[in-house]
Design an enzyme around this catalytic site. Structure first.
Site, PDB file in Angstrom:
ATOM      1  N   HIS A  90       0.828  -1.211   0.000  1.00  0.00           N
ATOM      2  CA  HIS A  90       0.000   0.000   0.000  1.00  0.00           C
ATOM      3  C   HIS A  90       0.859   1.256   0.000  1.00  0.00           C
ATOM      4  O   HIS A  90       0.679   2.149  -0.839  1.00  0.00           O
ATOM      5  CB  HIS A  90      -0.926  -0.016   1.226  1.00  0.00           C
ATOM      6  CG  HIS A  90      -1.721   1.243   1.394  1.00  0.00           C
ATOM      7  ND1 HIS A  90      -3.038   1.341   1.010  1.00  0.00           N
ATOM      8  CD2 HIS A  90      -1.396   2.462   1.908  1.00  0.00           C
ATOM      9  CE1 HIS A  90      -3.483   2.564   1.267  1.00  0.00           C
ATOM     10  NE2 HIS A  90      -2.502   3.264   1.814  1.00  0.00           N
ATOM     11  N   GLU A  91       1.765   1.341   0.959  1.00  0.00           N
ATOM     12  CA  GLU A  91       2.580   2.553   1.057  1.00  0.00           C
ATOM     13  C   GLU A  91       3.457   2.729  -0.170  1.00  0.00           C
ATOM     14  O   GLU A  91       3.736   3.862  -0.586  1.00  0.00           O
ATOM     15  CB  GLU A  91       3.427   2.527   2.332  1.00  0.00           C
ATOM     16  CG  GLU A  91       2.624   2.567   3.624  1.00  0.00           C
ATOM     17  CD  GLU A  91       1.677   3.751   3.717  1.00  0.00           C
ATOM     18  OE1 GLU A  91       1.975   4.811   3.111  1.00  0.00           O
ATOM     19  OE2 GLU A  91       0.625   3.627   4.367  1.00  0.00           O
TER      20      GLU A  91
ATOM     21  N   HIS B  29       1.819   4.750  -2.849  1.00  0.00           N
ATOM     22  CA  HIS B  29       2.064   6.190  -2.748  1.00  0.00           C
ATOM     23  C   HIS B  29       3.427   6.539  -3.342  1.00  0.00           C
ATOM     24  O   HIS B  29       3.591   7.560  -4.026  1.00  0.00           O
ATOM     25  CB  HIS B  29       2.035   6.629  -1.286  1.00  0.00           C
ATOM     26  CG  HIS B  29       0.684   6.593  -0.644  1.00  0.00           C
ATOM     27  ND1 HIS B  29      -0.406   7.256  -1.147  1.00  0.00           N
ATOM     28  CD2 HIS B  29       0.256   5.984   0.501  1.00  0.00           C
ATOM     29  CE1 HIS B  29      -1.451   7.055  -0.353  1.00  0.00           C
ATOM     30  NE2 HIS B  29      -1.074   6.287   0.650  1.00  0.00           N
TER      31      HIS B  29
ATOM     32  N   HIS C 104       3.297   6.797  -6.978  1.00  0.00           N
ATOM     33  CA  HIS C 104       2.653   8.055  -7.360  1.00  0.00           C
ATOM     34  C   HIS C 104       3.695   9.178  -7.401  1.00  0.00           C
ATOM     35  O   HIS C 104       3.703  10.007  -8.319  1.00  0.00           O
ATOM     36  CB  HIS C 104       1.548   8.376  -6.347  1.00  0.00           C
ATOM     37  CG  HIS C 104       0.417   9.190  -6.901  1.00  0.00           C
ATOM     38  ND1 HIS C 104      -0.746   9.422  -6.194  1.00  0.00           N
ATOM     39  CD2 HIS C 104       0.260   9.843  -8.068  1.00  0.00           C
ATOM     40  CE1 HIS C 104      -1.557  10.161  -6.914  1.00  0.00           C
ATOM     41  NE2 HIS C 104      -0.972  10.439  -8.059  1.00  0.00           N
TER      42      HIS C 104
END
Length: 696
Positions: free
Chosen positions: A486-487, A490, A493
């Site tokens: 999940h992290e 980011h 991104h």
């Protein structure tokens, strides 16, 4: 996040001074990609650079407003984007340290500079001369014939909205009131965060009898012993993670210890010197006053106006569809768990839920999450799982750079290249729990990508994984594996950003959109091509069996009732605090919380909110105030996008390139929902989310 700029200074502002010659932040770093020069960097250097950086940027903005010529995109908006380089460098370093490597001296500096930073931001956003120039450029854009490209037009529109929502149209008295409110809120948010760090450390549960730890692995027991020794304690220390649920509660057979751990968690920062209840209530009150001053009914309405949701009513509509089935599903799960507890002669309580739920996974679905941990060694998950998926999807490669220093000895650095071998940026990982580090997991940036500034991204992930004992590997739970993926979503991104203006770089998107790419990246954790590459037993080297993966997938819906309900309880608690009016009087924050949960239909003695008020870091000392709903809002987009990936062949470079080029790389430079539609080809459909969570 856009670094604030300012012109004329309020009385709380520091006087302009020069940086000392030996300050490593005085100039752009000469390290690769502008990695901050952590070697030799002190807290006093950070403090000095923050103060001088604010004064320097005010001078830069003074030059913008003093320009005798008419306001243009270049001499106003672009000049504002270029301003504040020193401050950006200082803030990136200091706030990373404040979250990950705090100390008494750092907290002193944070208390000093936080109100100054708030004043600095206000000096920009409430400067009539600066807003007049931005307003003039905005009028030119509205009139057409400006000759700007689409990203430049969006930049003007975003700056104009930023200033309007920050009070630029207030009169002199209103601007002064807003400055004072922001000063108070800055101080209180700092207090909340610092209280929570200290209270969480103090709430760690000390165990003196090893037999009480029955159910934990030898490695986990040894790690607890190390944690105690590091604090000069005798015995074993169970430290707390940020959410209410503590991982050890799924394994500990000693019910009394489970209760101690649960109560330590849910009562954190709720009494004594570090009681965050009154702090949270005062923050919510001042936010309500500020929202009314800015022309909004509540703080929640103010926040929604700048999100993809647009209105609180839209948020309410989504949450209203989720609460009844979540309550129903959690109730069905509770009936199953109550039978197991009764067989042990006890009445099911909140501290029993994870323990008996783990039995269901093991007995009904043949999934023993404790037995899975040897298959999830941290470095293998990271390098052979997370990095591997990024290579298959986007062509990224990661080369260790042990020659480059991090801000703590635990921090590791990798250089990132694209499929053609061209440099992309740097990735830093800080994975182990330690004192002075706030709980949870997150991503942030030291340097943001920008063609205007000629910068490439330097991004980092932080987690709070328990380090393996000396000579032993660090093993992750399945939840921690998902968190790492999940992290890193980011991170992707940030690394994939390809924008001109720093205002739009990477994760600089609406709060209720920012979690979407990270949630999409979780899908690869159990994807066969990825899982087979990293999930190997640390002792035998055997792969995780297909039958085990099938059992994990079959068990996916088990526990969704609890998971959804605890999340919704926190979300609705956030909304309740930020729907109050300036006239609302909250004398007892805990009573307010209880009443809010009851009114929302999510009060449960068995399922506490994922975060209770006093340790709700996201909303009282973070950027999620009235925005914690964004996780489920983004999950609608995520679940829909997962279906798009599956329908189009899954883990392919073609899919990865499309997702990166149409969405990840665009940051905030385009309409977020428009970018979503460009990828999947239609408006968001909530049906995949409802099916995923068993709420259909």
């Amino acid at each position: 996040m856009t670094t604030p700029a300012a012109s004329s200074a309020p009385s709380t502002s520091p006087a302009p001074v020069d940086l000392s010659a030996d300050n490593p932040l005085a100039r752009p770093s000469e390290l690769p990609f502008g990695l901050p020069p952590f070697t030799g960097l002190t807290l006093e250097h950070c403090r000095e650079a923050l103060l001088v950086g604010m004064a320097t940027q005010r001078g830069e903005v003074d030059a913008i407003t003093a320009d005798p010529g008419p306001a243009t995109f270049e001499n106003t908006v672009v000049a504002l984007e270029r301003s504040g380089a020193l401050l950006r460098r200082a803030q990136a370093v200091f706030y990373a340290l404040a979250s990950s490597n705090s100390s008494d001296r750092l907290r002193e500096i944070e208390r000093e500079v936080s109100p100054l930073a708030a004043a600095h931001s206000d000096a920009l956003r409430l400067d009539p001369a600066l807003f007049a120039r931005i307003d003039a450029v905005h009028a030119q854009v509205q009139a057409g014939g400006h000759g700007l490209d689409a990203e430049a037009v969006r930049l003007v529109e975003r700056y104009h909205l930023d200033f309007v929502l920050s009070g630029a149209r207030l009169d002199d008295a209103g601007r002064e009131q807003l400055r004072e409110l922001n000063q108070q809120l800055s101080r209180l948010s700092t207090t909340f965060g610092q209280n929570l760090v200290v209270a969480t450390e103090a709430a760690a549960v000390l165990v003196t009898d090893r037999t009480e730890l029955d159910g934990l692995s030898d490695a986990e027991v040894e790690a607890a012993g190390v944690a105690a020794a590091e604090r000069g304690r005798e015995g074993y220390l169970l430290t707390l993670v940020l959410p209410s649920g503590q991982p050890a509660m799924a394994k500990l057979r000693d019910r009394a210890l489970r209760r101690r751990l649960h109560e330590a968690s849910v009562t954190r920062a709720s009494a004594g010197e570090h009681d965050n209840g009154p702090v949270a209530a005062e923050i919510a009150h001042l936010r309500a006053v500020r929202a009314r001053l800015l022309g909004f009914a509540t703080h929640a309405d103010l926040v929604a106006a700048d999100q993809t949701a647009k209105t609180s009513a839209a948020v309410d509509e989504l949450l209203a569809t989720l609460v009844p089935p979540a309550v129903r599903n959690a109730g069905a799960e509770a009936e199953v768990l109550a039978e197991l507890a009764a067989a042990d002669g006890v009445e099911l309580a909140a501290w029993d839920w994870a323990y008996y739920s783990e039995q269901v996974r093991r007995d009904r679905y043949a999934v023993d999450t404790t037995a899975l941990r040897p298959f999830f060694e941290l470095d293998r998950v990271l390098v052979d799982g997370v990095f591997h998926a990024a290579r298959l999807l986007y062509g990224y490669t990661f080369t260790p750079r042990p020659d480059l220093p991090g801000y703590h000895p635990d921090v590791r650095v990798w250089e990132v290249a694209d499929a053609a071998g061209e440099p992309v940026g740097l990735y830093l990982g800080d994975f182990y729990a330690r004192d002075g580090k706030r709980g949870g997991a997150w991503m942030s940036s030291f340097v943001s990508q920008s063609r205007l500034l000629g910068t490439r991204p330097v991004v980092f992930n932080v987690m709070n994984v328990t380090r393996g004992a000396a000579g032993q590997p660090t093993l992750l739970t399945l939840d921690e594996v998902n968190t790492l993926f999940h992290e890193f979503g980011h991170t992707l991104h940030g690394l994939s950003s390809a924008v001109t203006y720093p205002r739009f770089s990477g994760t600089s998107v609406p709060r209720d959109f920012v979690e979407f790419p990270s949630q999409v990246n979780e899908m690869w954790a159990l994807w066969p091509e990825v899982l087979d590459h990293y999930a190997r037993h640390t002792g035998t080297g055997e792969p995780l069996g297909r039958e085990v993966v099938a059992a994990i997938e079959a068990a996916a819906l088990w526990g969704e009732g609890h998971g959804t309900l605890e999340y919704l309880a926190a979300t609705l608690l956030d909304q309740a605090w930020h729907r109050i009016t300036p006239d609302t009087v909250v004398e007892d924050p805990q009573a307010f919380e209880a009443a809010a949960l009851e009114a929302a239909g999510v009060a449960s003695g068995l399922v506490p909110p994922r975060y209770r008020t006093t340790y709700f870091q996201h909303v009282f000392a973070g950027g999620y105030a009235a925005g914690y709903y964004s996780y489920i809002w983004s999950e609608v987009l995520d679940a829909d996008t997962v279906e798009w990936f599956k329908a189009n062949g899954g883990l392919t470079r073609a899919n990865g390139d499309a997702f990166r080029d149409k969405l990840l790389s665009r940051g905030g430079s385009v309409d977020p929902l428009g970018a979503f539609r460009d990828v999947v080809g239609h408006d968001p459909d909530p049906a995949p989310l409802l099916a995923r969570r068993g709420l259909g």
